[in-house]
Design a protein around this motif. Sequence first.
Motif, short mmCIF file in Angstrom:
data_model
loop_
_atom_site.label_atom_id
_atom_site.label_comp_id
_atom_site.label_asym_id
_atom_site.label_seq_id
_atom_site.Cartn_x
_atom_site.Cartn_y
_atom_site.Cartn_z
N VAL A 174 -5.50 11.33 13.88
CA VAL A 174 -6.38 10.15 14.03
C VAL A 174 -6.17 9.22 12.84
O VAL A 174 -6.32 9.65 11.69
CB VAL A 174 -7.86 10.59 14.12
CG1 VAL A 174 -8.77 9.37 14.22
CG2 VAL A 174 -8.07 11.51 15.30
N PRO A 175 -5.83 7.95 13.07
CA PRO A 175 -5.59 7.02 11.95
C PRO A 175 -6.83 6.88 11.06
O PRO A 175 -7.95 6.78 11.57
CB PRO A 175 -5.26 5.70 12.64
CG PRO A 175 -4.82 6.08 14.01
CD PRO A 175 -5.62 7.30 14.38
N THR A 176 -6.61 6.87 9.77
CA THR A 176 -7.70 6.64 8.82
C THR A 176 -8.11 5.17 8.88
O THR A 176 -7.38 4.33 9.44
CB THR A 176 -7.25 6.97 7.39
OG1 THR A 176 -6.18 6.06 7.04
CG2 THR A 176 -6.76 8.40 7.28
N PRO A 177 -9.26 4.81 8.31
CA PRO A 177 -9.64 3.39 8.27
C PRO A 177 -8.56 2.51 7.65
O PRO A 177 -8.32 1.39 8.13
CB PRO A 177 -10.91 3.41 7.41
CG PRO A 177 -11.53 4.74 7.71
CD PRO A 177 -10.36 5.67 7.83
N MET A 178 -7.90 3.00 6.61
CA MET A 178 -6.83 2.22 5.98
C MET A 178 -5.66 2.03 6.92
O MET A 178 -5.10 0.93 7.04
CB MET A 178 -6.37 2.91 4.69
CG MET A 178 -7.35 2.80 3.54
SD MET A 178 -7.56 1.09 2.98
CE MET A 178 -8.68 1.36 1.60
N TYR A 187 -4.59 -6.55 5.20
CA TYR A 187 -4.17 -5.98 3.92
C TYR A 187 -5.05 -4.79 3.57
O TYR A 187 -6.27 -4.85 3.69
CB TYR A 187 -4.27 -7.01 2.80
CG TYR A 187 -4.04 -6.41 1.42
CD1 TYR A 187 -2.76 -6.08 1.00
CD2 TYR A 187 -5.11 -6.13 0.58
CE1 TYR A 187 -2.55 -5.51 -0.25
CE2 TYR A 187 -4.91 -5.56 -0.66
CZ TYR A 187 -3.63 -5.26 -1.07
OH TYR A 187 -3.42 -4.67 -2.29
N ALA A 188 -4.44 -3.69 3.19
CA ALA A 188 -5.18 -2.51 2.76
C ALA A 188 -4.32 -1.72 1.78
O ALA A 188 -3.10 -1.67 1.91
CB ALA A 188 -5.55 -1.64 3.96
N SER A 189 -4.95 -1.15 0.78
CA SER A 189 -4.23 -0.33 -0.19
C SER A 189 -5.04 0.90 -0.50
O SER A 189 -6.24 0.94 -0.29
CB SER A 189 -3.97 -1.12 -1.48
OG SER A 189 -5.20 -1.47 -2.09
N TRP A 190 -4.35 1.93 -0.98
CA TRP A 190 -5.06 3.14 -1.37
C TRP A 190 -4.39 3.75 -2.59
O TRP A 190 -3.19 3.60 -2.81
CB TRP A 190 -5.10 4.16 -0.22
CG TRP A 190 -3.77 4.47 0.40
CD1 TRP A 190 -2.86 5.41 0.00
CD2 TRP A 190 -3.17 3.84 1.54
NE1 TRP A 190 -1.76 5.41 0.81
CE2 TRP A 190 -1.92 4.46 1.77
CE3 TRP A 190 -3.58 2.82 2.40
CZ2 TRP A 190 -1.09 4.09 2.82
CZ3 TRP A 190 -2.74 2.46 3.44
CH2 TRP A 190 -1.52 3.09 3.63
N ASN A 191 -5.17 4.44 -3.40
CA ASN A 191 -4.68 5.02 -4.64
C ASN A 191 -4.10 6.40 -4.41
O ASN A 191 -4.70 7.41 -4.76
CB ASN A 191 -5.82 5.08 -5.67
CG ASN A 191 -6.28 3.70 -6.09
OD1 ASN A 191 -5.46 2.81 -6.25
ND2 ASN A 191 -7.57 3.52 -6.25
N CYS A 192 -2.96 6.44 -3.79
CA CYS A 192 -2.28 7.72 -3.57
C CYS A 192 -0.85 7.61 -4.09
O CYS A 192 -0.26 6.53 -4.10
CB CYS A 192 -2.27 8.09 -2.09
SG CYS A 192 -3.89 8.50 -1.45
N ILE A 193 -0.30 8.75 -4.49
CA ILE A 193 1.06 8.75 -5.05
C ILE A 193 2.09 8.51 -3.95
O ILE A 193 3.02 7.75 -4.09
CB ILE A 193 1.33 10.08 -5.79
CG1 ILE A 193 0.45 10.14 -7.03
CG2 ILE A 193 2.80 10.19 -6.17
CD1 ILE A 193 0.53 11.44 -7.78
N GLY A 194 1.93 9.17 -2.81
CA GLY A 194 2.86 9.03 -1.71
C GLY A 194 2.35 8.07 -0.65
O GLY A 194 1.39 7.34 -0.85
N GLU A 195 3.02 8.08 0.52
CA GLU A 195 2.64 7.20 1.61
C GLU A 195 1.55 7.81 2.48
O GLU A 195 1.01 7.14 3.36
CB GLU A 195 3.88 6.88 2.46
CG GLU A 195 4.91 6.02 1.75
CD GLU A 195 4.34 4.66 1.36
OE1 GLU A 195 3.65 4.04 2.19
OE2 GLU A 195 4.57 4.23 0.22
N GLU A 196 1.25 9.07 2.29
CA GLU A 196 0.23 9.71 3.11
C GLU A 196 -1.16 9.15 2.81
O GLU A 196 -1.52 8.95 1.67
CB GLU A 196 0.21 11.23 2.86
CG GLU A 196 1.34 11.99 3.54
CD GLU A 196 1.21 12.02 5.05
OE1 GLU A 196 0.08 11.86 5.57
OE2 GLU A 196 2.24 12.16 5.72
N ASN A 197 -1.88 8.84 3.87
CA ASN A 197 -3.28 8.44 3.72
C ASN A 197 -4.08 9.30 4.67
O ASN A 197 -3.94 9.20 5.88
CB ASN A 197 -3.46 6.95 4.04
CG ASN A 197 -4.89 6.50 3.82
OD1 ASN A 197 -5.56 6.07 4.74
ND2 ASN A 197 -5.36 6.60 2.59
#
Length: 327
Positions: A174-178, A187-197
């Motif tokens: 299931v896609p996350t809100p981001m 536009y959306a960004s998240w503080n993760c090292i990889g591409e996984e959200n």
Amino acid sequence: FADAEIVEFCDDGWSGKNFDRPAVKELLEQTKHGKIQCIIVKDMSRFGRDYLTVGNYISKVFPFLGVRFIAVNDGIDSIRPQDVDSLDTSFKALLYDLYSRDLSRKVRNAKRARAQKGEYLAAHPLYGYVKDPARKNHLVIDPPAAETVRRIFVMVGGGVSIAQTAKMLNSQGVPTPMRHKTAKGMYASWNCIGEENLWTEASVLKVIRNEEYTGSTVYGRRFHDRIGQGHSVKVSKKDWIIVPDVHEPIVSMEEFDRAQAALKEYKERHVPVGSKTRIRCGICGHAMSRRNTKEPYYFCRTPNVTDVCSCPQERIREQEIHTALLV
């Protein structure tokens, strides 16, 4: 200036109280490296509206660097010594600062008045909704995301834990809100090292605790305590502006209350600034949780919601982290 090389710096949409504006930072960086010998602005407010910072640059930093400063409409030119430390220059800088503060207060009061009417004032729509094309300050349901929101409330209200709910959503892809926002071209960004959200306990909890899914608008959860800066602080729930029955609800009040009852009672906590160390997992990039025991420690919660990341499950004592940082 006939043979001078001219470079233009522009920061549209940024507050003059904020000296972290991209173009201003680039201007000052080039100035420090001796690439700029003269700065020309329309008036001092175009350079900045923080009178202490502006005064420091005009009277100390720029003269030290040998940089000429000209504010055309203010009639200020640092080549004339009397312009640098004059009362007139200081007074103008103070007026620009006070004007910015007064304008900020007026905008804030106007927003509160609109919020009290039930207008949705956030820049981006709440997950599960889209902005009404006919009324930009009104929300309408986004069916795919709204169905996920309903599922979350049903699962949690039915006794499924927050961690199990997140793990189930991740396992089903299931896609996350981001991810949902980026798929829609937002536009959306998240503080993760990889591409996984991933769905996390925090992201599920954010949905469950949000009263806006019952059709209400909620304004004033956070307060920007520094004019022109991105810094904000939490506001007590008793001071929020909550207007019921504004848009179509995704869940009923009964479903909302059932989900709240399945969780621990929400209690507001005051956490002193600087009392906690910001630590992120080096594998998944998410913030690590802190346990305030006799010997406080950190651990990564990502293994609770997915098997994709090989995050370490060992506890890391806070003292060990402080020792490593200070050595």
